[in-house]
Design a protein around this motif. Sequence first.
Motif, PDB file in Angstrom:
ATOM      1  N   TRP A   7      63.021 -64.671  22.150  1.00 37.33           N
ATOM      2  CA  TRP A   7      62.153 -65.756  21.673  1.00 37.33           C
ATOM      3  C   TRP A   7      61.323 -66.330  22.812  1.00 37.33           C
ATOM      4  N   TYR A   8      61.870 -66.343  24.027  1.00 38.90           N
ATOM      5  CA  TYR A   8      61.226 -67.041  25.137  1.00 38.90           C
ATOM      6  C   TYR A   8      60.036 -66.296  25.718  1.00 38.90           C
ATOM      7  N   ASN A   9      59.967 -64.986  25.542  1.00 43.79           N
ATOM      8  CA  ASN A   9      58.817 -64.274  26.111  1.00 43.79           C
ATOM      9  C   ASN A   9      58.269 -63.190  25.187  1.00 43.79           C
ATOM     10  N   SER A  10      58.785 -63.118  23.970  1.00 43.46           N
ATOM     11  CA  SER A  10      58.327 -62.166  22.958  1.00 43.46           C
ATOM     12  C   SER A  10      58.573 -60.712  23.310  1.00 43.46           C
ATOM     13  N   ARG A  11      59.391 -60.469  24.293  1.00 44.94           N
ATOM     14  CA  ARG A  11      59.719 -59.077  24.608  1.00 44.94           C
ATOM     15  C   ARG A  11      60.470 -58.476  23.428  1.00 44.94           C
ATOM     16  N   THR A  12      60.165 -57.222  23.120  1.00 42.78           N
ATOM     17  CA  THR A  12      60.770 -56.571  21.964  1.00 42.78           C
ATOM     18  C   THR A  12      61.475 -55.283  22.346  1.00 42.78           C
ATOM     19  N   TYR A  13      62.324 -54.861  21.445  1.00 45.24           N
ATOM     20  CA  TYR A  13      63.089 -53.617  21.657  1.00 45.24           C
ATOM     21  C   TYR A  13      63.379 -53.053  20.283  1.00 45.24           C
ATOM     22  N   TYR A  14      63.152 -51.751  20.119  1.00 43.88           N
ATOM     23  CA  TYR A  14      63.301 -51.118  18.818  1.00 43.88           C
ATOM     24  C   TYR A  14      64.227 -49.907  18.889  1.00 43.88           C
ATOM     25  N   ALA A  15      64.885 -49.648  17.782  1.00 47.71           N
ATOM     26  CA  ALA A  15      65.584 -48.390  17.622  1.00 47.71           C
ATOM     27  C   ALA A  15      64.547 -47.278  17.480  1.00 47.71           C
ATOM     28  N   ASP A  16      64.866 -46.106  17.983  1.00 49.26           N
ATOM     29  CA  ASP A  16      63.924 -44.989  17.912  1.00 49.26           C
ATOM     30  C   ASP A  16      63.536 -44.676  16.467  1.00 49.26           C
ATOM     31  N   SER A  17      64.462 -44.879  15.556  1.00 46.13           N
ATOM     32  CA  SER A  17      64.227 -44.506  14.162  1.00 46.13           C
ATOM     33  C   SER A  17      63.169 -45.367  13.471  1.00 46.13           C
ATOM     34  N   VAL A  18      62.846 -46.516  14.054  1.00 48.48           N
ATOM     35  CA  VAL A  18      61.887 -47.410  13.409  1.00 48.48           C
ATOM     36  C   VAL A  18      60.645 -47.676  14.255  1.00 48.48           C
ATOM     37  N   LYS A  19      60.612 -47.161  15.463  1.00 45.21           N
ATOM     38  CA  LYS A  19      59.431 -47.360  16.313  1.00 45.21           C
ATOM     39  C   LYS A  19      58.179 -46.859  15.603  1.00 45.21           C
ATOM     40  N   GLU A  20      57.103 -47.537  15.795  1.00 41.42           N
ATOM     41  CA  GLU A  20      55.792 -47.213  15.197  1.00 41.42           C
ATOM     42  C   GLU A  20      55.728 -47.570  13.709  1.00 41.42           C
ATOM     43  N   ARG A  21      56.849 -47.927  13.112  1.00 41.59           N
ATOM     44  CA  ARG A  21      56.826 -48.292  11.684  1.00 41.59           C
ATOM     45  C   ARG A  21      57.181 -49.764  11.472  1.00 41.59           C
ATOM     46  N   PHE A  22      58.094 -50.273  12.288  1.00 36.17           N
ATOM     47  CA  PHE A  22      58.557 -51.649  12.129  1.00 36.17           C
ATOM     48  C   PHE A  22      58.024 -52.491  13.276  1.00 36.17           C
ATOM     49  N   THR A  23      57.750 -53.748  12.990  1.00 36.03           N
ATOM     50  CA  THR A  23      57.296 -54.686  14.007  1.00 36.03           C
ATOM     51  C   THR A  23      58.051 -56.000  13.855  1.00 36.03           C
ATOM     52  N   ILE A  24      58.645 -56.440  14.944  1.00 38.26           N
ATOM     53  CA  ILE A  24      59.339 -57.723  14.947  1.00 38.26           C
ATOM     54  C   ILE A  24      58.420 -58.758  15.588  1.00 38.26           C
ATOM     55  N   SER A  25      58.387 -59.942  15.011  1.00 34.34           N
ATOM     56  CA  SER A  25      57.496 -60.985  15.524  1.00 34.34           C
ATOM     57  C   SER A  25      58.126 -62.346  15.261  1.00 34.34           C
ATOM     58  N   ARG A  26      57.539 -63.373  15.852  1.00 38.12           N
ATOM     59  CA  ARG A  26      58.084 -64.717  15.687  1.00 38.12           C
ATOM     60  C   ARG A  26      57.010 -65.664  15.163  1.00 38.12           C
ATOM     61  N   ASP A  27      57.477 -66.684  14.485  1.00 42.10           N
ATOM     62  CA  ASP A  27      56.611 -67.764  14.024  1.00 42.10           C
ATOM     63  C   ASP A  27      57.159 -69.044  14.633  1.00 42.10           C
TER      64      ASP A  27
END
Length: 127
Positions: A52-72
């Motif tokens: 939350w503090y810097n918006s750094r993200t990390y994804y499982a390989d199975s969902v990369k390029e398809r899923f996006t995590i974001s904050r409001d």
Amino acid sequence: VQLQAFGGGLVQAGDSLRLSCVASGMSLGSAVVGWFRQAPGKEREFVAAMAWYNSRTYYADSVKERFTISRDWSKSTVNLQMNSLKPEDTAVYYCAADPVRNVDTRTWSRPDSYTYWGQGTQVTVSS
């Protein structure tokens, strides 16, 4: 502390869904918030996480390029935009959070890195 996950549903392969996780009763300032999923008969699986503090993200390989995590910021909410859904994405999706700052992304995929968990929301993708 309460995490509420919602937004699941029944969709067809190729469709999109957006899941949301609303946090209350905790400060998200230093938190890492993650999404996991569990299909019937399988172990809980890491999907994505965000600091939350810097918006750094990390994804499982199975969902990369398809899923996006974001904050409001304004709604203390973490969203998971899921595009190009596949039948194998079918699972109960859980959000999780830990309020302690953790900069080691290698640990973000571990369920035991999170203190708080929300109830699941079902995502079903038909072929």
